[in-house]
Design a protein around this motif. Structure first.
Motif, PDB file in Angstrom:
ATOM      1  N   ARG A 169     -45.477  -7.961  31.599  1.00 32.51           N
ATOM      2  CA  ARG A 169     -45.195  -6.539  31.399  1.00 32.51           C
ATOM      3  C   ARG A 169     -46.452  -5.712  31.086  1.00 32.51           C
ATOM      4  NH1 ARG A 169     -40.006  -4.328  29.940  1.00 32.51           N
ATOM      5  NH2 ARG A 169     -38.690  -5.218  31.542  1.00 32.51           N
ATOM      6  N   ASN A 170     -47.308  -6.257  30.224  1.00 37.33           N
ATOM      7  CA  ASN A 170     -48.507  -5.488  29.846  1.00 37.33           C
ATOM      8  C   ASN A 170     -49.580  -6.460  29.372  1.00 37.33           C
ATOM      9  OD1 ASN A 170     -48.579  -5.671  26.789  1.00 37.33           O
ATOM     10  ND2 ASN A 170     -46.492  -4.913  27.072  1.00 37.33           N
ATOM     11  N   PRO A 171     -50.840  -5.993  29.263  1.00 35.86           N
ATOM     12  CA  PRO A 171     -51.928  -6.924  28.924  1.00 35.86           C
ATOM     13  C   PRO A 171     -51.950  -7.340  27.467  1.00 35.86           C
ATOM     14  CG  PRO A 171     -52.767  -4.830  29.825  1.00 35.86           C
ATOM     15  CD  PRO A 171     -51.320  -4.634  29.541  1.00 35.86           C
ATOM     16  N   LEU A 172     -51.107  -6.740  26.608  1.00 39.02           N
ATOM     17  CA  LEU A 172     -51.226  -6.994  25.179  1.00 39.02           C
ATOM     18  C   LEU A 172     -50.229  -8.023  24.653  1.00 39.02           C
ATOM     19  CD1 LEU A 172     -52.051  -3.399  23.875  1.00 39.02           C
ATOM     20  CD2 LEU A 172     -53.553  -5.159  24.824  1.00 39.02           C
ATOM     21  N   ILE A 173     -49.300  -8.484  25.500  1.00 36.62           N
ATOM     22  CA  ILE A 173     -48.471  -9.637  25.108  1.00 36.62           C
ATOM     23  C   ILE A 173     -49.205 -10.895  25.558  1.00 36.62           C
ATOM     24  CG2 ILE A 173     -46.253  -8.445  25.062  1.00 36.62           C
ATOM     25  CD1 ILE A 173     -45.763  -9.392  27.935  1.00 36.62           C
ATOM     26  N   ASN A 174     -48.762 -12.052  25.078  1.00 35.26           N
ATOM     27  CA  ASN A 174     -49.529 -13.270  25.357  1.00 35.26           C
ATOM     28  C   ASN A 174     -49.749 -13.530  26.842  1.00 35.26           C
ATOM     29  OD1 ASN A 174     -49.510 -13.575  22.623  1.00 35.26           O
ATOM     30  ND2 ASN A 174     -48.882 -15.720  22.645  1.00 35.26           N
ATOM     31  N   SER A 175     -48.683 -13.431  27.642  1.00 36.62           N
ATOM     32  CA  SER A 175     -48.840 -13.742  29.068  1.00 36.62           C
ATOM     33  C   SER A 175     -49.833 -12.770  29.710  1.00 36.62           C
ATOM     34  CB  SER A 175     -47.489 -13.684  29.791  1.00 36.62           C
ATOM     35  OG  SER A 175     -46.839 -12.456  29.515  1.00 36.62           O
ATOM     36  N   GLY A 176     -49.766 -11.504  29.305  1.00 37.80           N
ATOM     37  CA  GLY A 176     -50.693 -10.502  29.861  1.00 37.80           C
ATOM     38  C   GLY A 176     -52.123 -10.777  29.440  1.00 37.80           C
TER      39      GLY A 176
END
Ligand code: GLU
Length: 318
Positions: free
Chosen positions: A119-126
Motif C-alpha cells: 500500500r505505501n512505503p512506510l509499512i513493512n512490505s513497502g
C-alpha cells in the motif's frame, strides 16, 4: 528563537517549550508496552523519555533522555525513502503505492489481495521494496553504507551506527518479515535476492540514534528538502513534500489517522518508541519513550507531541 510566520504569535522560548512538554508527558512514562517481539527491544527501560527540537537556525533544544541512542526501527524508512527517490525517481511508484494501509504494519493478507504491491512505503512490505530499489545494482553492504553515510552527514555526527544485537533479534524473530519478502518476490516485486534485501532492512531498522541526532537529521524535510544550516539540497522540494504527505497519511501504522487528528504534523513512529515529526518552515522534533500503544506508536511520545502542538499551534492545519 524563531517565529512561524503567523501574525500575533509571540516569540517562543524553545528551551522552555521542550522542558514544559517533557513535564506534560512525564505522567505517561512507562505506560504502554515495550516492543517485546524483538528480544533486544524488550530489555529497554520503559521509563525513558526524551525530546529534541531542531530549529532552522541550527540550534537543537533538548530535554530528558534526548542524548541516549535508541533503536530507530522503521523511522529509518523516511531516510531510505529520500535516498531511493533520488536513485529511481517516480519509477518507485511502479513497485509501491501511496495509500494509507488501514491494516497492521506487517499485514500479509493485504499484500496477497493486492498482488504483491504494498500500500505505501512506510509499512513493512513497502519498506522492504524501498530497500530493494535502493540496492539496485549495488550490493546490500553498499546500500547499508549509503544509509549510514546519509544519516551521519544529515545529523553531523559520525558516531551513528548499527546495534548488532538488534540485527540479530530482527533476523531470529523475522519470520513474518521473511514471509512478506518472499511474497513480494513471488509477485515479481523484488529484483534482488530476498536475504540480501532483508539484510538491508534489518540493519537499517537496527540503527541507533538519539532524539538530538534524529531531529537534526530530519530538518531538511521541514525545509522543502534543503538543509537550512548547511544549505545542502538533500532532496527535491517536490519529493520532500511527498515524503511529508506519506508521513502524515501513513506514518503511524494503523493509527495514522488518529495521529493526524491529535497532532496534525507529518511524522513517523518506530517500534523502538521513537517518533520523528516535521514542523514545516520551523524545524523537526524527535521524541522517544519505549512504551507503545496498541498500534505500536510511543504512548508518552505521542502525548508529548500533542502537548507541543497545543502549546504552539504548530499543526499543519493552522
Ligand atoms: N523491524 C521492525 C519489524 O518488523 C520494524 C518495526 C517498526 O518500527 O515498524 O519488526
Amino acid at each position: 528563537m524563531l517565529e512561524k510566520n503567523i501574525k500575533d504569535q509571540p516569540p517562543i522560548d524553545y528551551q522552555a517549550l521542550v522542558d514544559a512538554v517533557l513535564d506534560d508527558a512525564s505522567n505517561y512514562r512507562g505506560h504502554g508496552d515495550v516492543a517485546a517481539y524483538l528480544p533486544a527491544l524488550a530489555q529497554v527501560n520503559p521509563n525513558k523519555l526524551g525530546i529534541a527540537l531542531a530549529a532552522g537556525d541550527g540550534n537543537v533544544y533538548v530535554a530528558g533522555d534526548a542524548d541516549e541512542p535508541f533503536s530507530m526501527q522503521s523511522i529509518s524508512t523516511i531516510f531510505t525513502l529520500s535516498l531511493t527517490f533520488s536513485h529511481v525517481g517516480g519509477a518507485l511508484w511502479n513497485h509501491v503505492g501511496r495509500e494509507p494501509a488501514g491494516a497492521p504494519f506487517n499485514a500479509l493478507v493485504q499484500l496477497e489481495e493486492e498482488k504483491g504491491k504494498p500500500r505505501n512505503p512506510l509499512i513493512n512490505s513497502g519498506a522492504i521494496v524501498v530497500c530493494d530499489q535502493l540496492i539496485g545494482r549495488d550490493t546490500a553492504d553498499e546500500a547499508v553504507d549509503e544509509i549510514l553515510d546519509f544519516l551521519r552527514e544529515r545529523s553531523g555526527d559520525e558516531s551513528i551506527d548499527i546495534d548488532q544485537n538488534v540485527v540479530m533479534s530482527e533476523s531470529t524473530a523475522g519470520s513474518l518479515n521473511r514471509s512478506l519478502a518472499h511474497f513480494l518476490a513471488a509477485w515479481g516485486n523484488l529484483t534482488n535476492p530476498v536475504e540480501d534485501v532483508l539484510s538491508v532492512w534489518f540493519r537499517q531498522c537496527a540503527i541507533r540514534m538519539s532524539c538530538r541526532q534524529l531531529a537534526r537529521a530530519g530538518l531538511y524535510l521541514a525545509f522543502d528538502g534543503m538543509d537550512p544550516i548547511t544549505k545542502a539540497e538533500v532532496c527535491l522540494p517536490s519529493r520532500s513534500r511527498r515524503i511529508n504527505a506519506l508521513m502524515l497519511t501513513s506514518g503511524h501504522y494503523d493509527n495514522s489517522g488518529d495521529f493526524a487528528f491529535r497532532i496534525g504534523l507529518p511524522g513517523k513512529s518506530g517500534s523502538g518508541g521513537g517518533i520523528l515529526a516535521t514542523i514545516p518552515g520551523i524545524g523537526a522534533v524527535a521524541v522517544w519513550s519505549p512504551g507503545l500503544n496498541a498500534a505500536r506508536t510511543s504512548l508518552a511520545g505521542a502525548v508529548a507531541l500533542e502537548k507541543l502542538v497545543e502549546r504552539t499551534g504548530w499543526s499543519v492545519f493552522v
